[in-house]
Design a protein around this motif. Structure first.
Motif, PDB file in Angstrom:
ATOM      1  N   LYS A 258     -19.524   8.278  -4.482  1.00 21.60           N
ATOM      2  CA  LYS A 258     -19.063   9.317  -3.548  1.00 21.60           C
ATOM      3  C   LYS A 258     -18.887  10.616  -4.342  1.00 21.60           C
ATOM      4  O   LYS A 258     -19.841  11.368  -4.470  1.00 21.60           O
TER       5      LYS A 258
ATOM      6  N   ALA B 134      -7.647   5.823   1.558  1.00 23.20           N
ATOM      7  CA  ALA B 134      -7.918   6.750   2.651  1.00 23.20           C
ATOM      8  C   ALA B 134      -9.372   7.179   2.644  1.00 23.20           C
ATOM      9  O   ALA B 134      -9.972   7.353   1.582  1.00 23.20           O
ATOM     10  N   SER B 135      -9.908   7.339   3.850  1.00 21.18           N
ATOM     11  CA  SER B 135     -11.259   7.904   3.982  1.00 21.18           C
ATOM     12  C   SER B 135     -11.166   9.404   4.192  1.00 21.18           C
ATOM     13  O   SER B 135     -12.049  10.153   3.806  1.00 21.18           O
TER      14      SER B 135
ATOM     15  N   ASP C 179      -6.930   2.765  -3.930  1.00 16.22           N
ATOM     16  CA  ASP C 179      -8.363   2.812  -3.650  1.00 16.22           C
ATOM     17  C   ASP C 179      -8.860   4.236  -3.908  1.00 16.22           C
ATOM     18  O   ASP C 179      -8.586   5.156  -3.132  1.00 16.22           O
TER      19      ASP C 179
HETATM   20  C1  LIG Z   1     -11.185   4.277   1.721  1.00 12.61           C
HETATM   21  C2  LIG Z   1     -12.495   3.615   1.451  1.00 12.61           C
HETATM   22  N1  LIG Z   1     -12.546   2.634   0.533  1.00 12.61           N
HETATM   23  C3  LIG Z   1     -13.701   2.001   0.249  1.00 12.61           C
HETATM   24  C4  LIG Z   1     -14.870   2.356   0.873  1.00 12.61           C
HETATM   25  C5  LIG Z   1     -16.080   1.571   0.496  1.00 12.61           C
HETATM   26  O1  LIG Z   1     -17.176   2.318   0.305  1.00 12.61           O
HETATM   27  P1  LIG Z   1     -18.544   1.700  -0.245  1.00 12.61           P
HETATM   28  O2  LIG Z   1     -18.825   0.475   0.543  1.00 12.61           O
HETATM   29  O3  LIG Z   1     -19.517   2.795   0.005  1.00 12.61           O
HETATM   30  O4  LIG Z   1     -18.341   1.435  -1.688  1.00 12.61           O
HETATM   31  C6  LIG Z   1     -14.857   3.359   1.855  1.00 12.61           C
HETATM   32  C7  LIG Z   1     -16.093   3.786   2.538  1.00 12.61           C
HETATM   33  O5  LIG Z   1     -16.324   4.933   2.792  1.00 12.61           O
HETATM   34  C8  LIG Z   1     -13.638   4.005   2.146  1.00 12.61           C
HETATM   35  O6  LIG Z   1     -13.585   4.983   3.069  1.00 12.61           O
END
Ligand SMILES: Cc1ncc(COP(=O)(O)O)c(C=O)c1O
Length: 254
Positions: A66, A10-11, A36
């Motif tokens: 993050k 989830a974002s 994730d």
């Molecule tokens: C749920 C989720 N997984 C993975 C990612 C991958 O992020 P990144 O490419 O910054 O590692 C995001 C990006 O915000 C995300 O929202």
């Protein structure tokens, strides 16, 4: 046909996923569970969020930049027995270069997490809760009221038009992210706020109240630019990090 893989991700990640329950179903049907943790890795490392491994996930994937302190990288954790297949799927199937330029930074971030992660993650969750409560007190429609608004670093507000609200806030110097809400029919009706960065700069509950007021005022077309600048200028030092002897000293002790 039964699924072979169940992926939880989830974002907008306000509350833990039901990993235990899903892992029980997965075990019955012979599926694997992937979790994730990209957004919540720092909270997991700081022991303030669910532990997906203990709850039954077979694989945990995450970005390291993050809520985790690191530079832009990624990690994959997995149960013994899966690593051969995962290593092969990463290299040569998906990745050709492992970006050594950020590896030392990542190692330092891991050591900072070991040393300061718990205190940091506790403050992140406290800050998110206080921000959400204050926004609610100010009359905003904060998502998740019945559940206590949030258990992570995120706060989501239903503003009706997330794109417009995010632009107004951006002009005020406050950066948020428009987001879809389950009931908004494909329109981004919400804005998503993360407190992980301001917490790393040392902000606490008092500043969250101030930020909530700035957001509410900005969305009522008041000019808050000067106040936002004043606040950001007084928080310019990174906290929860090694101050003098760099992390290499810590590394040698470990
Ligand atoms: C749920 C989720 N997984 C993975 C990612 C991958 O992020 P990144 O490419 O910054 O590692 C995001 C990006 O915000 C995300 O929202």
């Amino acid at each position: 046909m039964k699924p072979g893989l169940i992926v939880l991700g989830a974002s907008v990640f306000l509350f833990p996923h039901p990993v235990k329950e899903i892992a029980e179903v997965a075990a019955e049907i012979g599926a694997r569970v992937v979790y994730d943790a990209s957004h919540v890795l720092g909270l997991i490392a700081g022991k303030q969020f669910q532990d997906p491994v203990k709850e039954g996930a077979d694989v945990v994937t995450a970005s390291t930049h993050k809520t985790f302190f690191g530079p832009q990288r990624a990690i994959v954790l997995c149960r013994a027995g899966l690593s051969g297949k995962i290593d092969y799927a990463v290299m040569p199937c998906a990745v050709s270069n492992h970006h050594l330029n950020t590896l030392a930074g990542y190692a330092v971030a891991c050591m900072e997490m070991l040393e300061f992660g718990e205190a940091y993650a506790k403050q992140v969750v406290r800050n998110a809760k206080r921000l959400a409560e204050r926004l609610h007190e100010l009359g905003m429609k904060v998502v998740g009221e019945a559940e206590g608004f949030t258990e992570s670093h995120q706060v989501v507000i239903d503003v009706g038009d997330g794109e417009k609200a995010a632009k107004i806030l951006e002009k005020s110097g406050i950066f948020t992210n428009r987001c879809l809400l389950p009931w908004s029919g494909g329109r981004p009706a919400g804005i998503r706020i993360g407190v992980q960065e301001v917490t790393r700069l040392g902000m606490k509950e008092g500043e969250m109240e101030h930020i909530a007021e700035l957001i509410a005022n900005a969305l009522q077309d008041k000019d808050v630019r000067e106040k936002v600048a004043e606040l950001t200028m007084s928080f310019k030092t990174i906290r929860y990090e090694f101050e003098e002897d760099p992390a290499y000293g810590y590394w040698r002790q470990a």
